[in-house]
Every structure is written in C-alpha cells, then in structure tokens.
Design an enzyme around this catalytic site. Structure first.
Site, PDB file in Angstrom:
ATOM      1  N   GLU A  61      12.087  -2.976 -34.334  1.00  0.00           N
ATOM      2  CA  GLU A  61      12.530  -3.180 -36.205  1.00  0.00           C
ATOM      3  C   GLU A  61      10.813  -2.524 -36.749  1.00  0.00           C
ATOM      4  O   GLU A  61      10.524  -2.040 -36.264  1.00  0.00           O
ATOM      5  CB  GLU A  61      12.761  -4.350 -35.951  1.00  0.00           C
ATOM      6  CG  GLU A  61      14.168  -4.711 -35.517  1.00  0.00           C
ATOM      7  CD  GLU A  61      14.289  -6.113 -35.809  1.00  0.00           C
ATOM      8  OE1 GLU A  61      12.779  -7.323 -36.294  1.00  0.00           O
ATOM      9  OE2 GLU A  61      15.655  -6.602 -35.452  1.00  0.00           O
ATOM     10  N   VAL A  62      11.155  -2.218 -38.136  1.00  0.00           N
ATOM     11  CA  VAL A  62       9.705  -2.080 -38.798  1.00  0.00           C
ATOM     12  C   VAL A  62      10.540  -2.832 -39.856  1.00  0.00           C
ATOM     13  O   VAL A  62      11.083  -3.281 -40.606  1.00  0.00           O
ATOM     14  CB  VAL A  62       9.985  -0.507 -39.613  1.00  0.00           C
ATOM     15  CG1 VAL A  62       8.505  -0.533 -40.749  1.00  0.00           C
ATOM     16  CG2 VAL A  62      10.348   0.101 -38.632  1.00  0.00           C
ATOM     17  N   ASP A  87       8.548  15.067 -40.706  1.00  0.00           N
ATOM     18  CA  ASP A  87       9.633  14.660 -41.731  1.00  0.00           C
ATOM     19  C   ASP A  87       8.844  14.158 -42.939  1.00  0.00           C
ATOM     20  O   ASP A  87       8.818  13.090 -42.815  1.00  0.00           O
ATOM     21  CB  ASP A  87       9.889  13.323 -41.530  1.00  0.00           C
ATOM     22  CG  ASP A  87      11.294  12.476 -42.073  1.00  0.00           C
ATOM     23  OD1 ASP A  87      11.019  13.066 -42.845  1.00  0.00           O
ATOM     24  OD2 ASP A  87      11.240  11.046 -41.730  1.00  0.00           O
ATOM     25  N   GLN A 128      16.859   1.875 -32.069  1.00  0.00           N
ATOM     26  CA  GLN A 128      17.145   1.777 -30.787  1.00  0.00           C
ATOM     27  C   GLN A 128      16.580   0.525 -30.306  1.00  0.00           C
ATOM     28  O   GLN A 128      17.098  -0.614 -29.463  1.00  0.00           O
ATOM     29  CB  GLN A 128      17.323   3.076 -29.894  1.00  0.00           C
ATOM     30  CG  GLN A 128      18.759   2.650 -28.783  1.00  0.00           C
ATOM     31  CD  GLN A 128      18.289   3.835 -27.761  1.00  0.00           C
ATOM     32  OE1 GLN A 128      18.497   4.530 -27.812  1.00  0.00           O
ATOM     33  NE2 GLN A 128      19.170   3.333 -26.476  1.00  0.00           N
ATOM     34  N   LYS A 173       5.339  -2.795 -36.432  1.00  0.00           N
ATOM     35  CA  LYS A 173       6.997  -2.059 -36.427  1.00  0.00           C
ATOM     36  C   LYS A 173       6.401  -2.870 -35.158  1.00  0.00           C
ATOM     37  O   LYS A 173       5.292  -3.360 -34.470  1.00  0.00           O
ATOM     38  CB  LYS A 173       5.867  -0.609 -35.977  1.00  0.00           C
ATOM     39  CG  LYS A 173       5.767   0.468 -36.602  1.00  0.00           C
ATOM     40  CD  LYS A 173       5.292   1.495 -36.563  1.00  0.00           C
ATOM     41  CE  LYS A 173       5.944   2.805 -37.058  1.00  0.00           C
ATOM     42  NZ  LYS A 173       6.073   3.917 -36.901  1.00  0.00           N
ATOM     43  N   LEU A 224      12.476  -3.377 -43.442  1.00  0.00           N
ATOM     44  CA  LEU A 224      12.528  -2.360 -43.722  1.00  0.00           C
ATOM     45  C   LEU A 224      13.336  -1.092 -42.647  1.00  0.00           C
ATOM     46  O   LEU A 224      14.273  -0.176 -43.697  1.00  0.00           O
ATOM     47  CB  LEU A 224      11.635  -1.030 -43.819  1.00  0.00           C
ATOM     48  CG  LEU A 224      10.010  -1.532 -45.003  1.00  0.00           C
ATOM     49  CD1 LEU A 224       8.671  -1.160 -44.044  1.00  0.00           C
ATOM     50  CD2 LEU A 224      10.363  -1.849 -45.581  1.00  0.00           C
TER      51      LEU A 224
END
Length: 875
Positions: free
Chosen positions: A593-594, A729, A590, A625, A586
């Site tokens: 990852e997902v 968000d 930094q 994650k 996805l």
C-alpha cells in the site's frame, strides 16, 4: 485488537465508484479520532458510564456507556455520534460492559437512526425491511454487523432494544469511509415493474430509498443508486446475494413517462465544481433496454437561486452489438452548483440505472482525523472482517468462545465447496485459453491482437487495486465510456492481422501466438523496427522489472545496474514507525500500500541538509510505501532492492527516499511528498496569468512558470537517463510541486483513485497509461529512455493546456490504440496532439520531435534540457 486482525476474504463483486466490500475502515471510536465532544447520549447511569466511555475494546471509566435505569421495552435511549462529515457507513461493531470482569451488562439487540443534516432522522432498515440488528450475547465479544444497505450519514444513533426489563450497556466502533460525492439527496420518478412475456416479473423500484414517495415521485433521499453495487449485464438473472431479479436496478418504461425522458434532481452538501457524472446503465437491447440517447443538465448555484438557463448537453453513441452494462461518463464542463437537474432521454422501451456518481471539487475539504500508523502487531489501516453479501451480519467471538458445532461444520462445508468451484473454474479457463489464445481477437480499431497487447503491456505493470478512502476528485475530462471488450468473428484469424500490420515480423507475430511473449528478435526486424544500438544513452533491452508495492516499480532499471547497486552496502536511516500519522491511503497494489502520512520530528531526525520543504510549524507530509505481511519472498526481495536503488537517486528534481522502517514487519520506505500535491491538480485549478486574473484574484500561472516547470522535469529525466533508468509513467500526475514551483518526479499517479481514468485496463490484468505511451511500448512492450522522451512530449502538452483535458480526449481507448498502429505503419494517417493555444510554435515543434516514429529521430533528454533552457533562461 482482535477485531482488526480477523481479515476475511474480500468479496469478488464488481462495485460502483465506492466499494462497500473495501470501504470498511475504522472511523475512530477505539483510537480516539472521534472526540468525546462528538459522542452524546439521551441519558447516562453515572458519570463513569457516560457516552465518552462507549469505545470498543476500551476499559475506561466503568467500561461502557449505560443509559439511566433499567431499560423498558417501550423506552428509547440512544447513543449519538457526530462524524463531522458525510460518511459511507458499512459496518457497526458492538460490545457490552466487561469492566475487567466486573461488568455483566450488554445489549442483545439494537436499531439505528441516522441523519445527514442533524434535523431529519431516518430509521435504518435492512433489505428485508427489518429495523433490528442482533447484538451481543456476552460482555466481552465484539459482534460485527454489516449494513445492507449501507448508510450515507453524518449523525448516527444506536438505540438498544429489549424484550424485557434489562440493564444494558454498549461499546461501539463504526466502519466506513468518507462520502466524497457530497450527494445528499436525489429525486426521480418511482421505478416501475417490467412484465414481459417469457420473463419473470421484474420490479425495478428503488427499494432502499430513504426519502419520501408522493404521487409516484421519490424526493429528499438516497437509495440504490448510491449503494456502491452495480447491476449485472443480464438484469433478469438472479444472484444468490440478491432478493429478486433486477434488484440492483431502478428502471422506467418510455411509454409511461409522457415527455420521453426521466428527470432527476441531485442535491449536494455544498457548492461544488463538477467535472463529470458517471451513470451505470444497462444495455440489454434484446429485451428493449438501452443506455440513454442523450442527457441535458441544468445547474443551480445556490439553494435559493433559480436554475441557470444554459444547460450542459451530452449525446451518447448507442451500442447495438454489446449487451454489457457499462458506465457512461457525462462531462459537466466544470460548472459550479449546489444542485443539478438532468433529463435522460430514452433510446428504447426501457432505461435502467444501478449507480450514479459525481466527480467534483470543493474549496473546503471535510476535516479528516489522522489515526496513528501503529506497530507491526496492529495492521495498518486495518479493516473489519469481510462478510459475504448473502448474510446480513456476522458474529466474531474470541477463539475460546466458539460457536455451535453446526455453525462450524457449515462454514467448513461452504469453504470446501467454494474452493472446489474455484478450482474447476481455473481448470476450465486454462483449457479454453490454451485452445483459443491464438484464435480469439478483440475488435479494436485496426484489429490489434488482444493477446499481444495484453501481454506486452501487462509486463510493465501489475494490476492496481484502487482502494478507499477516496481522495478528492480530479478536475479533468474523463473519457465518456469505460473499457468494453468486443469480439468479432471477422478478425479471428491471426494471418489476417499480419496482413493488416505488414511490417510486423514473423517472429514477433509467432511469439504473440505461442505464448512465449519474448522481446522481438531484432535480427529479423525491419529497419523501421530495429532500435539503433549506436545510441548509448537508451536503456533498450536487458530491463528487469521490480514488483513494487503499488504494482509497478518507480523505475525500470537495467539488470547490470541493479546487480551493482545491490552489492553496495547502502545505509538508510531507520525511522521510528510510531511517529508516522496516517492522513489518507493513496493506493494499493498486489503486495502493498501507499499512504500519505505526517512524520513527527522528521526534520530533527534527518538533521541539517535534509531535502524537506519549509515547515513553518506545520508537520512534514511524506509518502509511505508499505509491504504487506503476506507478500511473497520475491516481492520482499524486490522491495529491498527498490530501497537500495532509490537510496542512490540524488537529484533536486527526483523524489527522494528519506528513511525506512525495515527493522520489523511490515517493511516501509518513506519518501518526499510536497504540500502542493501534484502538477496536474495544481495546473487544472489555475488560469493563464492576465490582468483579469490579477484584478479578480484568480489563481494563475504565467508562461514563464510553465517553462520553468518544463525545464525542471527535463532536468530530472536527464538525470535518470544518465543512469539508464526508465520511468515508464511520466506525466503531470507524477510530478509533485512545492510552494516555490519546484518539481520532483514521483510514481504515485497509478495508485491514486482520482487518476484511474488515465489508465487503460485490460480485463483486470494490466493497468497502462496508453495516452502517454510511445507506439513501440504499446505494440511491442518496449520501454526505453526514448519512450520516456515520448511521454515527456505529452507531459509538455499537458502543461501548456493547463491540464484541462486528457491527451486525445476525443478518442476512445480503442482509437488511441488504433492510432499507435498508424504510427507503426507510418503511412501518414497517424493523429498527433494539436498545438496548445498557449504554446510557442518552436516549443510545439520540440514536442513533435518527441513523438517521432523512429527512435533515433527523438531528442535525448540532455538535448531537451538544453533546448528548454533557451526558452526559459532564468531556469
């Protein structure tokens, strides 16, 4: 596994919509995702040396594929792979037949043929025109060859080449990623050569085109416009990894094409619904080069049908001030077609393109083979070693089989020189930054300080690195242009800015110039700026920021809350990581990852009462994650804190932490991911419910459905606000949806490729959803529950427009920032989102209250929830 563990430095190169430097994922020869039925050969020596045994690092059968008999120099024997979908192929790795030290056969050279349709086969050639790839010098080492240019193909043949009579055997692995564009061919006039006085001769031909050239027209192939590498601003400047000046561009001269336009035709693998076309164009106007002035595209629904009469037209805004090359996004208004024909009209003497890509959706997605998420010793979604673009290939022998001393010395010398150059660049940058940080202003509307905006906003998020393999493009209206940075000497005086923004306190302005970037001193602010301390439900100041693996934490949490949480002994179930099956990446930040994964046996593992969707015999989709092994100790601590925080969240409308994998590295947390994906994609593919949609079986939603969704989002946010958690968000892309229209708020939107245009990038340092952000978040870096309320109002607006366009779609990013300045000045010139046609007037009034200039005037989530219940009583 040595091949996957040798990760080298990624290329520091700016690339197109697909990045060859990162599109380097194993396609499945070694792990079995490429099935035996998809591996064939022209011949085989024995059954035990058949094509199914040509798998890298595997010792099955007699250890490799071997063609029948000894290979003659004139023989053509091949190993053929069917990849089942179009692939952007970047790397090939080969081995010989080792067979547990009993084999001694290998191919010293080979060449490639490929086909996108299984009928027309094309011989691959590198950028120097050579077909030969050097292969193995022994039976056991893996030799990795980068393909320059890369190949877009479904079928591939590896053809061993020999200079004498030899017995050859091969094991292989391919690396790349799915070609989501679906573009199978483009046609255009042949590129021309620029010969201007005072400048070098610059060929602008499509030198890697793999189709036909007849009567100065290219047809039936793909080339440099789809190789993933974009051209420089100064196309004449030679780069070390390029063959000649202007190599990355295909260009045409206006007076050599009679009609005054360049006509290009694009063919696709299937019928697609097109959202937009992105064209990377040079704009070096000082040399007579500009982006196109307009474009007109017509569509063909089927291969045998006629071109539709109604075109889609788009007019650009020409730029005579900034010579930077840029992407121009052409909206295609969701037209369906299998082919497009576009005319690009000249704005100057020359027009030059380096990349063209398309955003579209299909009804049927290519089948993807899910590799297994492996134990810590095997790096997840690992990539082959990166190689510099200056070299065409690279051999990666085992450590015990070292190369020549000269090669080692050269590598060390190059590494030292690169390190010295990077240090010098950093030192120069720091010196210039210290001298001019308070003097250089970006020319954004209303001339907001670049430093202030950059630092205030970057504090809320780390830079996101969007990685391949990409996910299906979003059906949305992308902004016409990418972010461009302009400097104007007229606004290089900080005092002039303070005159433009009269309410900005002196302390806040001083902090922006001093580099301290502290929060504004509320004791010195004006009444309009000060946040009301009498409103207890707002988490206003003492906000800490966890790093988070995707570059930002899901929620910003008051420090006191975090301390109390971390002191509690919270137990989260440890899930066996070998039961996680990879589906797609996805995104990446930094430090981690997902991944979208399938979790085998998760329902049984969690037991009754687990917050899982109904399975109906299907595997459970989860989001994983994962923290990188090279993450800093601070990132590791933040990751563990995030687990503890998320373990305390328990609400039917908030994404829930299900389990973890923390007994060994890499650390992983497993959260819910619902099968219907995110709300933005769900709504954008539907129409409002009507007799017409029922009669034609068109996917639709009702007003009641949209109100029900709104109530659920407000319920989830009410829960977060009660804990003083700030999301930062909130948007439809971050709301996941199940088959019963149940909403769960998440945080995956920022790390996904298809929503990258929703985020504003400030010179690679910050990634911000400015179209959803409150004015105080953009200008002052202030993130509170009240700023989440603002974003909730924009989310409501998205829902009642069925996500058919971006908020403020007619405004550029700079104009959106200018508009926040108008909110700040509060002089009645601010622009609000217009009322959606489907939205009741009383509900739009509620949205407008969410966008109140003063925080105290915005409703709380509790009041929003109660108000929305009156619109949707069944919720």
């Amino acid at each position: 596994m040595l091949l996957y563990l040798l990760l080298a430095i990624s290329l520091t190169n700016v690339n197109g919509q697909i990045d060859p430097a990162h599109c380097r994922y194993p396609l499945g020869m070694e792990d079995g995702r490429i099935k035996n039925d998809d591996i064939t050969a022209s011949s085989q020596w024995y059954e035990t040396t058949g094509p199914q045994y040509a798998r890298l690092n595997r010792e099955e059968g007699d250890g490799a594929w071997c063609p029948a008999g000894q290979l003659q120099p004139s023989d053509v024997q091949y190993l053929q792979l069917d990849l089942r979908q179009l692939i952007f192929l970047t790397v090939v790795a080969t081995q010989g037949r080792y067979a547990r030290n009993s084999g001694n056969e290998f191919a010293r050279k080979y060449r490639l043929e490929y086909s996108r349709d299984g009928h027309r086969w094309i011989s691959w050639r590198n950028r120097f025109g050579s077909e030969i790839l050097m292969a193995n010098i022994n039976t056991y080492d893996s030799v990795v060859r980068d393909l320059h240019p890369p190949i877009i193909t479904r079928f591939l043949r590896l053809i061993p080449v020999t200079d004498a009579v030899h017995t050859v055997c091969m094991r292989v692995e391919l690396f790349g990623c799915a070609w989501q564009d679906g573009l199978t061919a483009y046609s255009s006039p042949e590129g021309q050569t620029m010969m201007a006085p005072g400048y070098p001769i610059t060929p602008l031909n499509d030198s890697t085109y793999d189709g036909a050239l007849e009567r100065r027209k290219l047809s039936g192939g793909l080339g440099q416009l789809t190789d993933g590498v974009i051209g420089q601003d100064d196309f004449v400047q030679r780069r070390q990894d390029r063959l000649w000046p202007g190599y990355d561009y295909v260009g045409w001269r206006n007076d050599s094409l009679g009609p005054g336009y360049v006509e290009m035709e694009f063919q696709f693998d299937r019928q697609r619904n097109f959202t937009s076309m992105k064209v990377h164009s040079n704009n070096m106007f000082s040399r007579g080069v500009k982006i196109f002035t307009s474009v007109s595209c017509v569509f063909k629904l089927h291969i045998i049908s006629e071109w539709e009469a109604e075109p889609v037209e788009f007019h650009t805004v020409l730029d005579d001030r900034n010579p930077s090359a840029r992407y121009v996004t052409v909206p295609l208004k969701h037209r369906s077609a299998t082919a497009l024909c576009c005319r690009f009209y000249f704005a100057d003497t020359w027009m030059m393109f380096s990349e063209i890509s398309f955003q579209s959706a299909t009804n049927v997605l290519p089948t993807q083979r899910p590799p297994v998420l492996t134990p810590p010793s095997y790096e997840l979604n690992s990539k082959v070693p990166q190689t510099t673009q200056k070299t065409e290939d690279r051999t990666t022998p085992k450590p015990s089989k070292t190369g020549s001393p000269e090669e080692g010395s050269t590598s060390i010398l190059i590494g030292c020189l690169v390190t010295i150059i990077l240090l010098l660049v950093v030192i120069i940058f720091l010196i210039l930054w210290c001298q001019y940080v308070c003097k250089v202003l970006e020319k954004a509307p209303r001339r907001i300080l670049e430093e202030e905006v950059t630092v205030r906003l970057s504090s809320s998020s780390d830079t996101i690195i969007l990685q391949t393999p990409p996910v299906p493009p979003r059906v949305s209206l992308d902004p016409p242009y990418e972010r461009i940075f302009l400097l104007d000497p007229q606004y290089q005086d900080p005092t002039a800015l303070r005159n433009k923004l009269p309410e900005l306190s002196q302390s806040a302005a001083a902090s922006a110039c001093s580099g301290g970037y502290a929060e504004p001193d509320v004791t010195l602010c004006t009444p309009h700026q000060c946040f009301q301390s009498s409103v207890p439900h707002y988490a206003e100041t003492d906000i800490i920021s966890l790093q988070g693996v995707t570059g930002s934490n899901m929620y910003a949490v008051p420090a006191l809350t975090v301390d109390s949480l971390t002191r509690k002994d919270i137990s989260v179930a440890e899930f066996p990581r070998e039961r996680l099956l990879f589906r797609e990446k996805l995104g990446e930040g930094q430090f981690g990852e997902v991944h979208l994964c399938e979790a085998e046996g998760l329902a049984e593992f969690l037991g009754e009462g687990a917050p899982l969707p109904e399975q109906d015999g299907r595997p459970v989709l989860v989001a994983v994650k994962q923290l990188r092994a090279d993450a800093t100790s601070n990132a590791r601590n933040d990751f563990l804190k995030e687990i503890k925080i998320m373990s305390r969240l328990n609400n039917p409308n908030i994404i829930q932490l299900l389990c973890v994998c923390v007994s060994s590295d890499p650390l992983c947390m497993v959260t819910e991911y619902m099968e219907n994906g995110d709300l933005n994609m769900f709504l954008s593919q539907r129409e409002i419910e009507s007799t017409l949609t029922h009669a034609n079986n068109i996917p639709s939603v009702s007003i009641a459905d949209m109100l029900h969704m709104s109530v659920q989002i407000s319920s989830g946010m009410k829960y977060l606000a009660s804990l003083n958690f700030v999301h930062r968000d909130l948007a439809t892309r971050n709301c996941l949806l199940d088959r019963h229209l149940t909403i769960k708020i998440s945080d995956f939107g920022m790390s996904r490729n298809l929503y990258s245009s929703d985020y504003y990038r400030i010179q690679g340092r910050a990634v911000l959803p400015i179209r959803w952000m409150a004015w105080e978040s953009i200008l002052l870096g202030k993130f509170t529950t009240a700023s989440d309320v603002w974003a909730f109002g924009v989310t409501l607006w998205e829902i009642f427009t069925l996500c058919k366009e971006q908020p403020y779609s007619l405004l550029s990013d700079e104009q959106v920032i200018e508009n926040t300045g108008e909110f700040f000045r509060n002089q009645g010139r601010q622009i609000f989102l217009s009322a959606p046609p489907l939205c009741p007037s009383s509900l739009f009034e509620l949205m407008m209250r969410c966008w109140s200039r003063d925080i105290a005037d915005r409703p709380t989530f509790h009041r929003l929830y109660q108000a929305l219940l009156t619109f949707a009583p069944h919720s």
